[in-house]
Design an enzyme around this catalytic site. Sequence first.
Site, PDB file in Angstrom:
ATOM      1  CE1 TYR A 157      -2.908  -2.042   8.609  1.00 32.62           C
ATOM      2  CE2 TYR A 157      -3.143  -0.091   7.232  1.00 32.62           C
ATOM      3  CZ  TYR A 157      -3.606  -1.324   7.660  1.00 32.62           C
ATOM      4  OH  TYR A 157      -4.754  -1.839   7.117  1.00 32.62           O
ATOM      5  CE  LYS A 161      -2.409  -4.603   6.090  1.00 34.86           C
ATOM      6  NZ  LYS A 161      -2.857  -6.012   5.978  1.00 34.86           N
TER       7      LYS A 161
END
Length: 256
Positions: A157, A161
Amino acid sequence: MTETAGGRFGGRVAVVTGAGSGLGRAAARRLVDEGAEVLLLDRDVASVQEAASELAGASAYELDVSDARAVAATFDAIVERYGRIDALVNNAGVVGEQRPVHRTTDEMWSSVMRVNADGAFYVLRAALGVMVAAGSGSVVNMSSSSGLSGKPHLAPYGFSKAGIVGLTRTAAVEYAAANIRVNAVAPSAVRTPLVEAHIRAAPDPDAMERQMESQSPMPGMGTPEDVAAVIAFLLSDDAARITGLTVPVDGGYHAT
Ligand code: ADP
């Protein structure tokens, strides 16, 4: 409804991915409140239809953003029907299972990357094609405070991001002369279904909740509406000279 209701996006067409839930749904609601015709895209067809039924002037489309062909076909269908796309909220995303890096499997890595990296790219590419042809447009990509700072057990993640920050800068520079602005927001712990799931998945959910609430200098957690307001600002002409920026919406977390 806000003071600016009916104003900034009157007559404009906006596309929101991951619009069935959380931040995407709040962003869609805000854009509708400000006058936009909003197209809600989500792989979860039930949630996106429910979201569309709540919002006047919104239509639901089922779309898995990690399917490049489906993304292209959906954007073709939107252009055929609406003629243009003025604004994009490139938001669909997943957190994935939380593990230390050395226990993260290939499948855990790639399942997050397929949505948060590949999917964000497919959607951005499709929207930029439409905006270039129209000669204007504005994009907000969904990053995260996990893309700006290290958060344990969120390697795929966090990587994806952080990648959004780079993609945002690259596209902003590339398309500035084409009158297209590309920005991102980086929210921290906002009370969305995704964050609720993150809390529930923790070994000690209560401790995780307290920890998340105490992370930022401002007490408590932000709301999806806090983030939606910043997204709407960045998409609007009020941000006419802002491009390539990733704006933390985090109660001061990024300042610590
Ligand atoms: P957030 O905190 O970012 O709002 P949510 O889980 O509440 O997180 O919302 C993410 C949205 O993105 C959900 O509606 C989910 O169905 C959607 N989504 C996740 N993966 C995909 C995908 N591959 N294609 C389209 N939408 C997706």
